[in-house]
Design an enzyme around this catalytic site. Sequence first.
Site, PDB file in Angstrom:
ATOM      1  CB  CYS A  90      -0.942   0.004   1.205  1.00  0.00           C
ATOM      2  SG  CYS A  90      -1.823  -1.544   1.419  1.00  0.00           S
TER       3      CYS A  90
ATOM      4  CG  HIS B  51      -2.628   4.191   4.952  1.00  0.00           C
ATOM      5  ND1 HIS B  51      -2.306   4.108   3.618  1.00  0.00           N
ATOM      6  CD2 HIS B  51      -2.777   2.907   5.377  1.00  0.00           C
ATOM      7  CE1 HIS B  51      -2.255   2.838   3.250  1.00  0.00           C
ATOM      8  NE2 HIS B  51      -2.546   2.082   4.301  1.00  0.00           N
TER       9      HIS B  51
ATOM     10  CD  GLU C 135      -3.256   7.635   8.902  1.00  0.00           C
ATOM     11  OE1 GLU C 135      -2.743   8.393   8.061  1.00  0.00           O
ATOM     12  OE2 GLU C 135      -4.113   6.776   8.605  1.00  0.00           O
TER      13      GLU C 135
ATOM     14  CE  LYS D 146      -6.012   3.814   1.543  1.00  0.00           C
ATOM     15  NZ  LYS D 146      -5.183   4.992   1.832  1.00  0.00           N
TER      16      LYS D 146
ATOM     17  CG  HIS E 218      -6.565   0.527   0.377  1.00  0.00           C
ATOM     18  ND1 HIS E 218      -5.477   0.866  -0.388  1.00  0.00           N
ATOM     19  CD2 HIS E 218      -6.069   0.159   1.596  1.00  0.00           C
ATOM     20  CE1 HIS E 218      -4.376   0.718   0.337  1.00  0.00           C
ATOM     21  NE2 HIS E 218      -4.719   0.288   1.540  1.00  0.00           N
TER      22      HIS E 218
ATOM     23  CG  PHE F 297      -0.587  -5.516   4.890  1.00  0.00           C
ATOM     24  CD1 PHE F 297      -1.058  -4.879   6.013  1.00  0.00           C
ATOM     25  CD2 PHE F 297      -1.455  -6.329   4.182  1.00  0.00           C
ATOM     26  CE1 PHE F 297      -2.374  -5.040   6.439  1.00  0.00           C
ATOM     27  CE2 PHE F 297      -2.766  -6.499   4.591  1.00  0.00           C
ATOM     28  CZ  PHE F 297      -3.224  -5.857   5.724  1.00  0.00           C
TER      29      PHE F 297
END
Length: 402
Positions: free
Chosen positions: A162, A294, A305, A326, A331, A390
């Site tokens: 990502c 994010h 976050e 998003k 995403h 990830f």
Amino acid sequence: MHRVAITGMGTINALGADVPATFTAMREGRCGIGPLEIADVDRLSIQIGGQVKGYDEAAYFNRQKIALYDRFTQFTLLATEQALSQSGLRFSGALADHSGVVLGTSGGGLNTQDENYRAVYEGGKNRVHPFIVPKLMNNAAASHVSMEYNLRGPSFTVATACASSNHAMGQAFNMVRSGMAKVMVTGGSEAMLCFGGIKAWEGLRVMSKDACRPFSATRNGMVQGEGAGVFVFEELEHARARGADILCEVVGFAMNSDAADIVMPSKQGAARAIAGALRDAKLPKETVGYINAHGTGTAANDKTECAAVADVFGAHADQLMISSTKSMHGHLIGGTGAVELLACIMALRDGVIAPTIGYEEPDPECALDVVPNIARDASVDVVISNAFAFGGLNAVLVLRKV
């Protein structure tokens, strides 16, 4: 060290087939997430996504090119054409030698893989098209962009889940800043909305079946999207000398690793990346007005976050606007940071902060100004774009109004 301007931008995503359409959708808080239109969707538990609807590849590419271009490459080329058209650049001679392309993607030609695994394993075919490998390889989009526009400088692809697009744009920024390149075409793309792509993500049990609701106490997971965002990063003085329209300036970048867990995010890693990007930009934290988060809509990411932002900004965190687009376009995995950078440019250029839609109920662990549901008019001079992947890979960009 050279200053770095953005002089062109292009996109295709679930909100629109170009930048103006995407900006309009963001201003209106429109949701591009809906029922998926793919093969075997009835076999999926997750049947929604931020899909580019009504897309006809034959309207843009002939049969020979379609044989070479996976959907993620097609999206990249369409966005690149927009970005370079806006920039007004043409590449020949020394400029071509000192201009390149670095793009992010996570899955690459996943549609091509999915179709051909189906043909071999389900259909029983023993032969596939000879161009399957060059069609599915992750660097296909970058290579076709370099060939299409005569970009003979540094060209490659970044695949860091990502964070792929932010890593790619960070490398492009450093190449122009260091003098290694005059111009870099950069951004990212993804086209994972096929049966195999979604089935794999289902296994993680982080997907929502109904909506993406970042920061809301009622959030229940992420929703995948697809598309591309592409930008022209150019040495500022070079852009000024040719009278280019400078959209904004890229002023800072940082990347790091949590070195902790393959899927769980780390507050400390995210905070170090945000703080590092501000140090690189040589800007005090009080100058930042907006963060494009994010913000995946998962329980773990959003609270982590927000905690990282609170740690870095302290009392100033209460003055910040932070939103996750998003919630509108989904995403885009390796392409997500590129489409989200559009919201950052819209904030700087147009004074419009894209909202976090789908917000239903405050979460005490996400107690920041998340610009809920409705876009906001606000003048900001410095913005940040976060990407946390990830594997614990973090990449943060800082942009400034010119």
